[in-house]
Write an enzyme that holds these catalytic residues in place. Sequence first.
Site, mmCIF file in Angstrom:
data_model
loop_
_atom_site.group_PDB
_atom_site.id
_atom_site.type_symbol
_atom_site.label_atom_id
_atom_site.label_comp_id
_atom_site.label_asym_id
_atom_site.label_seq_id
_atom_site.Cartn_x
_atom_site.Cartn_y
_atom_site.Cartn_z
ATOM 1 N N GLY A 122 0.822 -1.201 0.000
ATOM 2 C CA GLY A 122 0.000 0.000 0.000
ATOM 3 C C GLY A 122 0.855 1.249 0.000
ATOM 4 N N GLY A 164 0.477 5.588 1.009
ATOM 5 C CA GLY A 164 -0.375 6.650 1.526
ATOM 6 C C GLY A 164 0.413 7.928 1.599
ATOM 7 N N GLY A 165 -0.232 8.994 2.020
ATOM 8 C CA GLY A 165 0.427 10.276 2.102
ATOM 9 C C GLY A 165 1.592 10.264 3.077
ATOM 10 C CG PHE A 166 0.908 7.858 6.210
ATOM 11 C CD1 PHE A 166 1.340 6.546 6.051
ATOM 12 C CD2 PHE A 166 -0.445 8.139 6.113
ATOM 13 C CE1 PHE A 166 0.440 5.542 5.801
ATOM 14 C CE2 PHE A 166 -1.352 7.124 5.858
ATOM 15 C CZ PHE A 166 -0.912 5.828 5.710
ATOM 16 N N GLY A 167 3.584 7.637 3.709
ATOM 17 C CA GLY A 167 4.652 6.712 3.390
ATOM 18 C C GLY A 167 4.123 5.439 2.776
ATOM 19 C CB VAL A 198 1.866 -0.196 3.753
ATOM 20 C CG1 VAL A 198 1.647 -1.280 4.799
ATOM 21 C CG2 VAL A 198 1.230 1.106 4.190
ATOM 22 C CE LYS A 229 0.186 2.484 7.494
ATOM 23 N NZ LYS A 229 -1.163 2.710 8.003
ATOM 24 C CG ASP A 245 -7.402 10.255 6.871
ATOM 25 O OD1 ASP A 245 -8.329 10.698 6.165
ATOM 26 O OD2 ASP A 245 -6.302 9.883 6.406
#
Length: 894
Positions: free
Chosen positions: A594, A596-599, A601, A614, A712
Amino acid sequence: MRNMGMSSMSFLIAFLGCLVLAALIQAQDQSGFISIDCGTPEMNYTEQSTGLNYTSDANFINTGVRKSIASQLRNGYLKHMWYVRSFPEEGKRNCYKIEITRGTKYLIRVEFLYGNYDGQNMLPQFDLLLGASQWATVTIKNATIDQAEEIIHVPSLDYLQICLVDTGHGTPFISSIELRTLRDDIYVTRFGSLQNYFRWDLGSSRGYRYNYDVYDRYWSYGNINEWKILSASITADSLDQSQDDFKVPAIVLSTAITPLNASAPLVILWEPEHQTEQFYVYMHFTEIEELAKNQTREFNITLNGKSWFTNLSPQYQGVTTIRSKSGTSGKIIIFSLEMTENSTLPPIINAIEIYKVIEFQQADTYQGDVDAITTIKSVYEVTRDWQGDPCAPIDYLWQGLNCSYPENDSPRITSLNLSSSGLSGKIDLSISKLTMLENLDLSNNSLNGEIPEFLSQLQHLKILNLEKNNLSGSIPPALNEGSVSLSVGQNPYLCESGQCNEKENEKEQEKKKKNIVTPLVASVGGVVILLVVMAAILWTIKRRRSKDLMVEKDPSQISPQYTEQDDSLLEFKKQIYSYSDVLKITNNFNTIVGKGGFGTVYLGYIDDTPVAVKMLSPSAIQGYQQFQAEVKLLMRVHHKNLTSLVGYCNEGTNKALIYEYMANGNLQEHLSGKRSKTKSLSWEDRLRIAVDAASGLEYLQNGCKPPIIHRDVKSTNILLNEHFQAKLSDFGLSKIIPTDGGTHVSTVVAGTPGYLDPEYYKTNRLTDKSDVYSFGVVLLEIITSQPVIARNQEKIHISQWVNSLMAKGDIKAIVDSKLDGDFDSNSVWKAVEIAMVCVSPNPDRRPIISVIVTELKESLAMEIARTKYSSADTRDSVKLVTMNLSTQVVPQAR
Ligand SMILES: *[C@@H]1O[C@H](CO)[C@@H](O)[C@H](O)[C@H]1NC(C)=O
Ligand SMILES: *[C@@H]1O[C@H](CO)[C@@H](O)[C@H](O)[C@H]1NC(C)=O
Ligand SMILES: *[C@@H]1O[C@H](CO)[C@@H](O)[C@H](O)[C@H]1NC(C)=O
Ligand SMILES: *[C@@H]1O[C@H](CO)[C@@H](O)[C@H](O)[C@H]1NC(C)=O
Ligand SMILES: *[C@@H]1O[C@H](CO)[C@@H](O)[C@H](O)[C@H]1NC(C)=O
Ligand SMILES: *[C@@H]1O[C@H](CO)[C@@H](O)[C@H](O)[C@H]1NC(C)=O
Ligand SMILES: *[C@@H]1O[C@H](CO)[C@@H](O)[C@H](O)[C@H]1NC(C)=O
Ligand SMILES: *[C@@H]1O[C@H](CO)[C@@H](O)[C@H](O)[C@H]1NC(C)=O
Ligand SMILES: *[C@@H]1O[C@H](CO)[C@@H](O)[C@H](O)[C@H]1NC(C)=O
């Protein structure tokens, strides 16, 4: 017909126990097998006819007595049935504890052959528990016939407890316990475990198990008059099993049945005991006749008159398994195999498996409490009947305990009463691990040493009774001034507050201080040495501080840190990973699951258990000081509808969070059809997911102190495990990734467009009602499978879109067309209404989360009621050949 269910099935399975299988045994892999012969005098042995290695039950239980069945019965049975363990005088619950691999799918089978082992000729009835839950009531029906209980189950703990309970109808006993690991991707259910209801090798005249069957399933047999038997010689080599994940043995597939009257349908039916029972059915097909050019065999399968599978043409020597994708229920369940117009040959079927869903509702007691009470039991050598799960089922609560049973969560121990139990030694540190304890009674024992300060760290403690012991020293000040009702009378060496001369006390303390480290280490010795030494050092530091403070007469300043620190020492050991660990776990970031905006996975493995790793984007968290503290807080949040954080890495800019792995990805992938083009979530599935997600949110808001605002909530943050149980992920990230100083991550922290509470733009503040708004948007996605913001010029928001259709009363247009009208309209209406009130622009109009959970459960109940009703209703519309199985299934002679 009514009797057909359990009785004839257990009769068939029972009969299998008598089989003496072919002598030709090739050694096959038994890894993943645990075969326990209960009551055998031998340590271990290999059973000749099956080649299975059995081991004695002595290492798994320490109560009960070994007994032998009547000797004349032995030669009809395999060796593992020759002995039993029985529990004549023990407490009412006796448990086997077997270490297993958590999260692995097991076939678990226990067998019972009474064989008049006690010479009483009295057939007993007793209960069987799996962990904290009722599994079955075992009613022995015939002294000379063995019975089995079998389930396919994924244990959630590192061990399995199988308990026999005396219910006052005779002495419980057990003959054998067998565990076999299965592949994760077969026998998949949406929820619950599968209890074997019937497993039938059709057309066979004998039964089979290991080592014909690599999973050691028992295949029973028996025939009825309306069937014609077909058989052919099929070997494992000639069979094409490339498409067959179920690994049905070739010998089982080499026989089949077909209707005697070639133009009549082949009907398999049964009447469940209750209409609420859910079944999963697996039909296995192999064409065993070589068909001529002008011949075809093609048939449709209907379930209660509705199409279940069409145009099936089993391949010559290939294997096709047709299975239920969700549970089936009804007053009667009728499968009918009917040849199609173009077919020249009647339908066949080679084998069938029918399972009943059982839901183990009662959660096991919180693991931390179980560990603590197990330590207490061994430290004080408690001789009470403490076996199985401490808190559950509630009827078997351990004597001296009381527990709380939060809805949707594990039971917790709230009360421990070991009064007058002959305890000696010090008050053990493990007591402080029962963190929800309200009531502790250790009175009238021979406990010595000081009253440890860690007792004052029990936040919920209300009553503490230490009367009538040999405790010495003084009372920790923190205990005296809290809200705890403390009783310490009749401890001759104890210096009770107010009675002590402070000067003398100070000298005493001075003397004792020198001795403190040694006795403490000595008293706890044997556990984890390093930990104990560290704890002892902390303890002495604490002691010094508290003594100083006592002199200053300001005990209120003492901060309650002791157990806290000790806890974290333990957790650190397990939960911090270095960057090099992370590289190993993820196999150098080999598989991305995966982004996402934060990094990103990654998939990883810790001791073969899959995890999601993550990696937080370095720019987001650079120089952030609170990371560790926040992660440690999050690691304490546990709920079945929240993804668990199992560890983290914090090396400079390499910051990683390690979560449990969720096999079925996120909700969004399923709604959009990205996961599977062909099968879509049913309305019932969708409602279960909605209830799960709402329950997770409810826990964040009401179960956590302080409450956690998710910030979120969105469909990509709702993950599904292998059973399609939904869990919220990424909660608390807003605290780990700081809002200020962030650049591109700020949208992640503050929410995602489309899901974000419009009120936020006005107030710049996110509240629990903001999460309710976002949840409402998710619910609309679940109902409609539409994008949150339309991918066109207008960019209409999903809530406006639904609103306009609602005004027209057009529910069909709102609901995802993939559902194909297969839903209860009232149930859908209710869900739409819940969703729309959640997305009210005014936060005060949005319901609180617990109301949402309740309402969604009602919507789910409506849908379940519908599916049951409709399958029962089609009964009369089906032309069927009724087969009275219970009277006609007569096993062949032994
Ligand atoms: C069963 O036990 C025997 C004797 O210890 C051993 O030789 C054999 O390899 C075992 N079989 C399997 C399949 O584990
Ligand atoms: C039985 O167990 C003993 C001790 O655990 C072991 O040494 C021996 O090899 C085992 N024998 C078989 C047949 O498995
Ligand atoms: C128990 O089973 C045996 C063998 O099938 C049968 O002969 C006997 O009649 C049965 N006993 C009872 C009480 O049903
Ligand atoms: C065979 O089945 C067909 C269709 O169900 C039926 O019409 C016919 O009467 C049956 N024949 C016999 C001999 O039972
Ligand atoms: C199929 O062909 C064979 C000869 O090859 C013939 O004997 C038989 O009657 C035919 N069957 C049908 C259903 O047409
Ligand atoms: C079998 O299913 C097909 C496809 O749904 C249908 O067209 C056909 O009429 C069915 N045949 C029978 C005999 O039910
Ligand atoms: C039956 O066979 C004919 C001729 O081969 C074909 O045109 C027709 O589509 C087939 N019907 C079905 C339902 O498969
Ligand atoms: C256990 O707790 C329940 C609920 O708080 C209470 O009603 C009950 O009396 C308690 N039982 C014992 C044995 O303390
Ligand atoms: C603990 O149990 C004893 C009897 O065994 C009872 O007298 C006492 O009241 C109990 N203590 C509490 C706090 O319930």
